[in-house]
Write an enzyme that holds these catalytic residues in place. Sequence first.
Site, mmCIF file in Angstrom:
data_model
loop_
_atom_site.group_PDB
_atom_site.id
_atom_site.type_symbol
_atom_site.label_atom_id
_atom_site.label_comp_id
_atom_site.label_asym_id
_atom_site.label_seq_id
_atom_site.Cartn_x
_atom_site.Cartn_y
_atom_site.Cartn_z
ATOM 1 N N HIS A 1 -44.621 -47.633 115.453
ATOM 2 C CA HIS A 1 -44.606 -49.030 115.887
ATOM 3 C C HIS A 1 -43.581 -49.217 116.992
ATOM 4 O O HIS A 1 -42.550 -49.864 116.783
ATOM 5 C CB HIS A 1 -44.285 -49.941 114.702
ATOM 6 N N GLU B 1 -49.949 -47.998 106.027
ATOM 7 C CA GLU B 1 -49.520 -46.972 105.053
ATOM 8 C C GLU B 1 -50.103 -47.289 103.671
ATOM 9 O O GLU B 1 -50.642 -46.397 102.999
ATOM 10 C CB GLU B 1 -47.987 -46.944 104.963
ATOM 11 N N CYS C 1 -36.127 -42.134 112.144
ATOM 12 C CA CYS C 1 -35.978 -41.317 110.947
ATOM 13 C C CYS C 1 -36.686 -39.987 111.224
ATOM 14 O O CYS C 1 -37.398 -39.873 112.223
ATOM 15 C CB CYS C 1 -36.633 -42.015 109.773
ATOM 16 N N CYS D 1 -46.016 -38.748 107.642
ATOM 17 C CA CYS D 1 -44.686 -38.378 107.152
ATOM 18 C C CYS D 1 -44.800 -37.710 105.776
ATOM 19 O O CYS D 1 -45.562 -38.180 104.925
ATOM 20 C CB CYS D 1 -43.827 -39.641 107.056
ATOM 21 N N SER E 1 -43.338 -53.568 113.098
ATOM 22 C CA SER E 1 -42.726 -52.591 112.197
ATOM 23 C C SER E 1 -42.280 -53.245 110.887
ATOM 24 O O SER E 1 -41.458 -54.164 110.875
ATOM 25 C CB SER E 1 -41.532 -51.951 112.915
#
Length: 289
Positions: free
Chosen positions: A41, A123, A13, A93, A220
């Site tokens: 990851h 995160e 992404c 991000c 992930s």
Amino acid sequence: MAEVRVAKSAGFCYGVERAVKLAEETAREKGGCAMLGSIIHNVHVVAELEALGARQVDSVEEVRPGETVIIRSHGERKEVFDRLGSVCVNATCPNVLRIQQLVAQADREGRIPLIIGEPRHPEVMGVASWSDRSVIFPGPEELEKWLLQEPSRQSLSLTAVAQTTCIRTIWETSKEILKKLCTNAKIFDTICSATHRRQLEAAELAAQADVMVVVGDRKSANTKHLAEICRKACPVVYQIEQAGELTTGFLSGCTMAGLTAGASTPAGIIKEVYTTMSEEIKNMEPQEE
Ligand code: F3S
């Protein structure tokens, strides 16, 4: 004739691509740098970055004096930023940054941030650290239990956000509970659109496929979620890290095989898996005739 279909949204992404690029640039410019935790990851990408001089460290204590530190796309805890100061390149991000800011703002306004996500995911741990009042819920059941346990919580000032890779149904159900029970909840849909698109496409492909292959690092979260989504729609799902894990005959009897990959899976690995699957199908055909 059997075929392999690849999800258009499979793989990197923009957030991951940006983080890898920032790490590459910094390693080249500074003649080396430190990556705090896995920058993404994926062991293969991390190995490539290490070859450029970006070494992986697991804690701030391991950073050498004057060394520039890259913050991964998942982001970090607030105290890490406070300790590193200007020696860090923030590759968090932008979607994760937004959630950190929403939690920080909720904290300033005296609200309680509620985070729907995996409590031990970096995160989520990072996002939660922007307020001492943050509460994390893995899913709607835990959220509902918390609100019913002490009904006075239902009238508190609450701000709800989701982990960027949260499964859409988990978030939607949590939202319904908040709307039904709470009188002062601000709700922000923070699921990343790239993740949402990838999950939708995976579900559609899985519904048509006899076998689904999901490629990505085992650590992930978004790859794990993709595999879960595929399992709901497809009888046979393989979650793998690379093509070598696929065994001969794994597509036997299959007419359509689907392939998708998590946000941190490089295009090269997806291509290798696609080639292996296509060859497997080619080898099956003469036997069937
Ligand atoms: Fe960012 Fe979404 Fe990727 S949150 S790191 S763009 S999966």
